[in-house]
Scaffold this motif. Structure first.
Motif, mmCIF file in Angstrom:
data_model
loop_
_atom_site.group_PDB
_atom_site.id
_atom_site.type_symbol
_atom_site.label_atom_id
_atom_site.label_comp_id
_atom_site.label_asym_id
_atom_site.label_seq_id
_atom_site.Cartn_x
_atom_site.Cartn_y
_atom_site.Cartn_z
ATOM 1 N N TYR A 159 0.830 -1.210 0.000
ATOM 2 C CA TYR A 159 0.000 0.000 0.000
ATOM 3 C C TYR A 159 0.862 1.255 0.000
ATOM 4 C CZ TYR A 159 -3.782 3.201 1.217
ATOM 5 O OH TYR A 159 -4.695 4.230 1.201
ATOM 6 N N CYS A 160 1.956 1.233 0.731
ATOM 7 C CA CYS A 160 2.796 2.426 0.861
ATOM 8 C C CYS A 160 3.685 2.667 -0.356
ATOM 9 C CB CYS A 160 3.669 2.322 2.115
ATOM 10 S SG CYS A 160 2.733 2.436 3.656
ATOM 11 N N LEU A 161 3.949 1.637 -1.167
ATOM 12 C CA LEU A 161 4.810 1.816 -2.327
ATOM 13 C C LEU A 161 4.019 1.880 -3.633
ATOM 14 C CD1 LEU A 161 7.723 2.165 -3.223
ATOM 15 C CD2 LEU A 161 7.970 -0.317 -3.297
ATOM 16 N N ARG A 162 2.704 1.701 -3.576
ATOM 17 C CA ARG A 162 1.938 1.730 -4.826
ATOM 18 C C ARG A 162 2.064 3.085 -5.505
ATOM 19 N NH1 ARG A 162 -1.584 3.957 -1.238
ATOM 20 N NH2 ARG A 162 -3.411 5.050 -2.088
ATOM 21 N N PRO A 163 2.081 3.203 -6.813
ATOM 22 C CA PRO A 163 2.059 2.133 -7.817
ATOM 23 C C PRO A 163 3.453 1.680 -8.237
ATOM 24 C CG PRO A 163 1.779 4.230 -8.900
ATOM 25 C CD PRO A 163 1.930 4.535 -7.436
ATOM 26 N N GLY A 164 4.455 1.944 -7.376
ATOM 27 C CA GLY A 164 5.822 1.506 -7.666
ATOM 28 C C GLY A 164 6.679 2.555 -8.319
ATOM 29 N N PHE A 165 6.125 3.722 -8.595
ATOM 30 C CA PHE A 165 6.861 4.808 -9.217
ATOM 31 C C PHE A 165 6.145 6.102 -8.899
ATOM 32 C CE2 PHE A 165 3.638 3.488 -12.207
ATOM 33 C CZ PHE A 165 3.116 4.678 -12.692
ATOM 34 N N GLY A 166 6.767 7.213 -9.267
ATOM 35 C CA GLY A 166 6.115 8.507 -9.115
ATOM 36 C C GLY A 166 6.682 9.385 -8.031
ATOM 37 N N ALA A 167 7.495 8.821 -7.130
ATOM 38 C CA ALA A 167 8.093 9.601 -6.052
ATOM 39 C C ALA A 167 9.611 9.428 -6.116
ATOM 40 C CB ALA A 167 7.564 9.149 -4.687
ATOM 41 N N PRO A 168 10.361 10.386 -5.566
ATOM 42 C CA PRO A 168 11.820 10.267 -5.581
ATOM 43 C C PRO A 168 12.295 8.950 -4.977
ATOM 44 C CG PRO A 168 11.181 12.461 -4.875
ATOM 45 C CD PRO A 168 9.924 11.657 -4.938
ATOM 46 N N LEU A 169 13.261 8.356 -5.620
ATOM 47 C CA LEU A 169 13.926 7.137 -5.141
ATOM 48 C C LEU A 169 13.047 5.894 -5.195
ATOM 49 C CD1 LEU A 169 15.984 8.511 -2.129
ATOM 50 C CD2 LEU A 169 16.699 8.151 -4.484
ATOM 51 N N ASP A 170 11.907 5.953 -5.876
ATOM 52 C CA ASP A 170 11.088 4.747 -5.987
ATOM 53 C C ASP A 170 11.832 3.636 -6.718
ATOM 54 O OD1 ASP A 170 9.013 5.706 -4.540
ATOM 55 O OD2 ASP A 170 7.624 5.985 -6.215
ATOM 56 N N ALA A 171 12.641 3.993 -7.717
ATOM 57 C CA ALA A 171 13.409 2.972 -8.428
ATOM 58 C C ALA A 171 14.354 2.254 -7.462
ATOM 59 C CB ALA A 171 14.193 3.606 -9.578
ATOM 60 N N TRP A 172 14.973 3.014 -6.558
ATOM 61 C CA TRP A 172 15.854 2.389 -5.568
ATOM 62 C C TRP A 172 15.055 1.501 -4.620
ATOM 63 C CZ3 TRP A 172 15.853 3.021 -0.212
ATOM 64 C CH2 TRP A 172 16.926 2.426 0.465
ATOM 65 N N ARG A 173 13.881 1.959 -4.205
ATOM 66 C CA ARG A 173 13.053 1.151 -3.298
ATOM 67 C C ARG A 173 12.671 -0.182 -3.943
ATOM 68 N NH1 ARG A 173 10.918 6.550 -2.356
ATOM 69 N NH2 ARG A 173 11.419 7.164 -0.218
ATOM 70 N N ILE A 174 12.329 -0.125 -5.231
ATOM 71 C CA ILE A 174 11.980 -1.352 -5.940
ATOM 72 C C ILE A 174 13.178 -2.292 -5.995
ATOM 73 C CG2 ILE A 174 11.421 -2.267 -8.228
ATOM 74 C CD1 ILE A 174 8.971 -1.295 -6.843
ATOM 75 N N TRP A 184 0.467 -11.523 -3.493
ATOM 76 C CA TRP A 184 0.194 -11.132 -4.886
ATOM 77 C C TRP A 184 -0.383 -9.725 -4.972
ATOM 78 C CZ3 TRP A 184 3.015 -13.490 -7.966
ATOM 79 C CH2 TRP A 184 3.324 -14.842 -7.787
ATOM 80 N N THR A 185 -1.075 -9.295 -3.931
ATOM 81 C CA THR A 185 -1.557 -7.907 -3.914
ATOM 82 C C THR A 185 -0.381 -6.935 -3.867
ATOM 83 O OG1 THR A 185 -3.612 -8.536 -2.804
ATOM 84 C CG2 THR A 185 -2.945 -6.233 -2.643
ATOM 85 N N LEU A 186 0.627 -7.279 -3.062
ATOM 86 C CA LEU A 186 1.826 -6.441 -2.985
ATOM 87 C C LEU A 186 2.448 -6.262 -4.359
ATOM 88 C CD1 LEU A 186 4.413 -5.145 -1.687
ATOM 89 C CD2 LEU A 186 5.236 -7.481 -1.354
ATOM 90 N N TRP A 187 2.690 -7.354 -5.073
ATOM 91 C CA TRP A 187 3.386 -7.248 -6.357
ATOM 92 C C TRP A 187 2.508 -6.613 -7.426
ATOM 93 C CZ3 TRP A 187 8.195 -7.219 -5.632
ATOM 94 C CH2 TRP A 187 8.778 -8.008 -4.636
ATOM 95 N N ARG A 188 1.208 -6.804 -7.325
ATOM 96 C CA ARG A 188 0.319 -6.111 -8.262
ATOM 97 C C ARG A 188 0.363 -4.611 -8.023
ATOM 98 N NH1 ARG A 188 -4.448 -3.435 -6.811
ATOM 99 N NH2 ARG A 188 -5.051 -5.221 -5.543
ATOM 100 N N ARG A 189 0.401 -4.208 -6.758
ATOM 101 C CA ARG A 189 0.413 -2.781 -6.435
ATOM 102 C C ARG A 189 1.682 -2.086 -6.909
ATOM 103 N NH1 ARG A 189 -2.126 -3.231 -0.282
ATOM 104 N NH2 ARG A 189 -4.201 -2.408 -0.814
ATOM 105 N N VAL A 190 2.823 -2.744 -6.856
ATOM 106 C CA VAL A 190 4.093 -2.094 -7.190
ATOM 107 C C VAL A 190 4.590 -2.468 -8.579
ATOM 108 C CG1 VAL A 190 4.710 -2.059 -4.754
ATOM 109 C CG2 VAL A 190 5.602 -3.902 -6.215
ATOM 110 N N ALA A 191 3.766 -3.152 -9.368
ATOM 111 C CA ALA A 191 4.208 -3.647 -10.678
ATOM 112 C C ALA A 191 4.703 -2.527 -11.578
ATOM 113 C CB ALA A 191 3.080 -4.416 -11.362
ATOM 114 N N GLY A 192 4.160 -1.322 -11.406
ATOM 115 C CA GLY A 192 4.576 -0.207 -12.251
ATOM 116 C C GLY A 192 6.035 0.153 -12.121
ATOM 117 N N GLY A 193 6.665 -0.225 -11.017
ATOM 118 C CA GLY A 193 8.071 0.094 -10.834
ATOM 119 C C GLY A 193 9.010 -1.012 -11.263
ATOM 120 N N LEU A 194 8.472 -2.149 -11.682
ATOM 121 C CA LEU A 194 9.300 -3.291 -12.058
ATOM 122 C C LEU A 194 9.679 -3.215 -13.531
ATOM 123 C CD1 LEU A 194 7.311 -6.105 -10.212
ATOM 124 C CD2 LEU A 194 9.425 -4.996 -9.459
#
Length: 982
Positions: free
Chosen positions: A738-753, A777-787
């Protein structure tokens, strides 16, 4: 090693590549600039030399051309050892490529230079030819540019084997409006082609350098009455504007470049497109029996090539009255399917003159809205009126222009300051009608009868390349030069600080200082000369090493809000002025000793390199020692193409919200549950963690993006604690996703991924707990945009295993595979936007079969059918959330899908309308859009079912999704303040 004997100028143009050179004379000033004729294929097996090398690549089909038909003089030569990403022997470059591209649609790479400056795509990914069929090999914009330079290098080295191009003094020209990302990619393309030693020169300056060199013996007389020169360079992909101040010093003209225009993707390509639209409409009227009125992307590209040829014929000197434009058929209809129309000289001039150079007033502003023309994936300028852009440009640089002409500093700042001299470049200005229109417009703005001095440009197609040589000679003192230094001022955005003293950078923030909100510090003033480093010793920052930090930079090519050029170290207010955000810098910096996280006091050092690019260092502040401290080079991120917060202008620049007062207490709660110290925590308390966080921080639906990311960081640092129990694992997975969705859009999200992804291969500890599997699977669906694509393909493997039980098809089940519910696995698979088209088509076909089966069953299956429809909408969407647009499912495939959707009972299956709207959504890009007739059919069906008006609009117009549609499409709400470009 051969001695350098030549200076070489390369104009890597959108339409043509041109090379000029001069042999250094024993006595300076006696050099003669020549044009380099490059051998190229003009027909299969036929080679001729030409000054213009069309900047196009043709990717031939297998067996289309015999190997012997592609032989070039240097094919077997050792000179052809350019370090290009692509083998230039496998494709056709130059004149024959353009000819073949006019005959066969979808195989011609064009406008690579425009793509190189397009920040909305991955410029290092193979995406060209845009909209080409799957069987056509593709190349990245950077690799395409490198291949043209590699071709030039091979041709040169064949002619001058004792003086290789890589050993000469090479100047490569770029648009003055290119940002740091585009300049860095241009340099990378040159390096890839083996040209590692070169300088960059702005094209408008190159045009003026060419004029200066040609008039070097009579400059005093020629410029006696000139104080301000406007250079207007309309190329194939961009319109470039520059102002040059002329002052007399000791009786000799002194030249200084004082202003450059904003990046303006507006040029010959746009004109060709306008003519292609006219020709397309006429072809439909004259031969309706040959098919739909709207051509495919490949056919339209082919038609543009034909229209460009007609334009060049009709705008040339002694042009004919008319020129035919012919579009060949395809396959068996090659002859029968021929369409031909005639364009006249008068109408071509009228379309270009009135459409691109309208007679406007000097007070009009150019339209800078986001809704520009989108064709072939390129975001062309929304306002095609070059004269309006010139008016805006002159107002933008009014202060410097007024000083140049000796005007009254106290006069009205809104009053337009007109140049007294004009220098035009670009093939379009061969048309006298365009020259007259532009000079008449400027004359009207001046309100005087004094005619504007028009400098003669004898050959616009080659002036930029010749100017590159003249610039290299000027550096050596062999020709007249232009001063001015950096065309832009550069600024480091400062993080807002609540304290009145220096603070260390947060993990998400910039270097910090006691700055007010929306402020930045000037790190390189406009006018700074190349090669001179500026060290900001008056300002000290705390640099956090041992973990990533983010740096936000902005640039401005105009006066700041106080109407005077900023000085190095000066604080400026970002709310006043015209600023452009640069690609981000996000790095994990380490000390030489490799020690852990710590704050080190540093100064900022900047310089304009000889390449013409910005170089930025953090320099460790001296601590009682004369020895220089450690230096860290900060590099821009150029590959990222994930949509994120809009950065077109400063109005979209959002500062991070301050963390809520009880944030530290929230972290203490996370520490209590997942911390390293062993505690006996009751399962009920673990389950209540989310509730406790909401009591401290407010409802989680209102948690801002910065807060979410800081909470994720706290969770990630305590990831081991998730394995203590099934309750721990469920809560950790739920909160982390929930806190990392959608995996991008904020500074350092690429590093977090990057930190999160290694956890995938370990799977879960409590694999027997179905809820743990669902949260996984909900976790990985939520952050898939950063993968990235590789990670998404890995998720696709597990998606296939979970939805198919046939080991004969999927192979043995992996040991660490986490079982997931059908619904969560389905939603994950639909969110994998970066997987190749073939996989998406396979998933979509499988979903379609399930939809048909469920729809034929009883209404109890409607909920499951709706889930399939939602997944199909994600898979077949015309506008992805995070993926590259070249990976979308082709229009012809989703057209078949829509036939099944249209056959459903939309009143019974409400999500059928939603799926149809997103699959048929209009983008303006013919490579992605569906046929107008089909979209109209869907619009009528949507109206008949009384759906949300926004669904109808998205099919009929180019619009951004509203928050409700964004949430429905994504599957849940997005973090507050995070804005997707969709």
């Amino acid at each position: 090693m051969a001695m350098r004997q030549y200076v070489v100028g390369i104009d890597l143009g959108t339409t043509n590549t041109v090379v000029a050179y001069a042999e250094l004379a024993a006595q300076p000033g006696l050099e003669n600039i020549r044009l380099f004729d490059m051998e190229q294929l003009v027909a299969p097996g036929e080679v001729k030399a030409s000054t213009l090398l069309p900047s196009v690549r043709y990717h031939a089909a297998q067996g289309e051309l015999a190997a012997g038909e592609l032989q070039l003089p240097w094919t077997q030569s050792a000179a052809n050892n350019a370090k290009s990403e692509t083998d230039i022997q496998q494709i056709v470059i130059g004149h024959l490529a353009r000819t073949l591209g006019a005959q066969v649609p979808g195989r011609l790479v064009v406008s690579a230079k425009s793509w190189l400056s397009h920040m909305g795509v991955d410029r290092l990914a193979p995406i060209l030819p845009w909209g080409a069929d799957a069987e056509v090999g593709k190349v990245s914009p950077m690799a395409a540019s490198a291949s043209y330079l590699a071709y030039v290098r091979a041709a040169w080295n064949w002619h001058f084997p004792n003086n290789p191009l890589e050993q000469q003094d090479v100047v490569l020209t770029v648009p003055a409006s290119f940002d740091e990302g585009a300049r860095a990619l241009t340099v990378e393309a040159a390096h890839s082609a083996g040209l590692t030693k070169l300088r960059l020169l702005e094209e408008p300056q190159a045009v003026f350098y060419d004029w200066l060199f040609r008039h070097r013996n009579t400059l005093t007389e020629e410029l006696a009455h000139t104080r301000l020169v406007l250079v207007c360079d309309v190329g194939g992909g961009t319109t470039d504007l520059s102002l040059i101040k002329v002052a007399l010093r000791d009786g000799q003209p002194s030249l200084t470049r004082i202003g450059v225009g904003n990046h303006l993707m507006l040029g010959g390509d746009n004109m060709d497109l306008a003519l292609a639209h006219l020709a397309e409409a006429r072809m439909a009227e004259s031969a309706p029996e040959l098919g739909a009125t709207r051509l495919s992307a490949g056919k339209l590209s082919q038609l543009m090539v034909r229209c460009r040829t007609a334009k060049e014929i009709l705008l040339a000197a002694q042009a004919p009255e008319r020129a035919p434009v012919t579009l060949l058929g395809a396959g068996a209809k090659l002859i029968k399917g021929v369409r031909s129309v005639v364009l006249t000289r008068d109408e071509v001039e009228r379309i270009i003159v009135d459409g691109f150079f309208p007679m406007v007033t000097g007070t009009e502003h150019s339209n800078r809205s986001r809704g520009g023309i989108v064709e072939f994936g390129l975001p062309y300028a929304s306002d095609p009126a070059i004269t309006r852009h010139i008016a805006s440009f002159l107002r933008q640089h009014a202060t410097a222009a007024r000083e140049a002409v000796g005007g009254d500093a106290s006069s009205d700042e809104k009053q337009l300051v007109l140049p007294d001299t004009l220098l035009l470049n670009g093939g379009v200005f061969r048309a006298d009608a365009l020259v007259r229109r532009l000079t008449d417009t400027l004359q009207n703005w001046s309100g005087t009868q004094v005619p504007i001095n028009l400098l003669h440009n004898d050959n616009p197609e080659v002036a930029v390349a010749r100017g590159g040589v003249a610039y290299a000679l000027a550096i050596q003192g062999r020709a007249p030069g232009i001063g001015g230094g950096s065309a832009r001022s550069y600024f480091l955005v400062l993080e807002q600080s609540d304290k009145q003293h220096r603070q260390p950078a947060s993990q998400d923030g910039d270097l910090t200082d006691n700055a007010a909100p929306r402020r930045a510090i000037c790190i390189l003033p406009r006018g700074s000369e190349p090669g001179r480093e500026i060290l900001l010793t008056d300002r000290t920052f705390a640099l956090r090493v041992g973990q990533p930090v983010q740096f936000h930079l902005m640039s401005s090519n105009a006066e700041t809000g106080n109407q005077s050029p900023p000085r190095a170290g000066e604080l400026i207010d970002l709310s006043h002025g015209n600023f452009v955000r640069l690609p981000p810098i996000a790095m994990a910096l380490q000390t030489e000793s490799g020690s852990g996280r710590q704050d080190i006091l540093v100064h900022i050092a900047t310089s304009l390199t000889e390449f013409g690019t910005l170089e930025l260092h953090c320099v460790e502040a001296a601590q009682g020692s004369d020895q220089p401290g450690q230096r860290w080079l900060l590099e821009f991120q150029l590959r990222s193409a994930s949509p994120g917060p809009s950065s077109d202008d400063v109005a979209d620049f959002k500062k991070e919200a301050a963390l809520p007062p009880h944030f530290n207490q929230a972290v203490e709660k996370i520490e209590r549950i997942f911390g390293a110290r062993t505690r006996q925590i009751a399962p009920k308390e673990v389950k209540q963690l989310r509730l406790q966080l909401e009591q401290l921080l407010g409802s989680r639906e209102h948690w801002q993006t910065p807060l979410l990311r800081h909470l994720f960081d706290a969770l990630l640092a305590r990831a081991r604690g998730r394995r203590r129990s099934a309750e721990h694992e469920r809560v950790w997975l739920n909160l982390a996703g929930y806190c990392l969705r959608p995996g991008f859009g904020a500074p350092l999200d690429a590093w977090r991924i990057e930190q999160l992804w290694p956890l995938f291969e370990y799977g879960v500890q409590h694999d027997k707990d179905s809820q743990v599997g669902a949260e996984w699977w909900t976790l990985w669906r939520r952050v898939a945009g950063g993968l990235d694509q590789q990670a998404q393909l890995r998720l696709l493997d597990d998606f296939a295993f979970n939805l198919q039980n046939d080991e004969a098809k999927t192979g043995p089940r992996p040991t660490n595979l986490v079982k997931g519910s059908h619904d969560e696995t389905l939603r994950l698979g639909a969110s994998l936007e970066r997987i190749p088209q073939d996989y998406k088509i396979e998933i979509g076909t499988w979903l379609l079969g399930n939809i048909q089966t469920s729809a034929a069953a009883s209404p109890q299956h409607d909920i499951q059918t709706s889930r399939y429809l939602w997944a199909l909408a994600r898979i077949g969407a015309r506008q992805p959330f995070h993926g590259n647009t070249h990976d979308i499912v082709p229009p012809d495939v989703v057209t078949d899908w829509l036939e099944t959707i249209l056959a459903l009972d939309w009143k019974r299956m409400k999500l059928a309308a939603f799926a149809a709207a997103h699959i048929a959504r209009m983008t303006g890009d013919r490579a992605r859009d569906l046929p107008p007739a089909l979209r109209e059919q869907i619009i009528q069906r949507l109206k008949a079912n009384a759906v949300a008006p926004s669904w109808i609009v998205m099919v009929s117009q180019i619009v951004q999704l509203d928050a409700a549609d964004e949430q429905r499409m994504f599957g849940e709400s997005l973090p507050p303040g995070l804005k997707l470009i969709a």
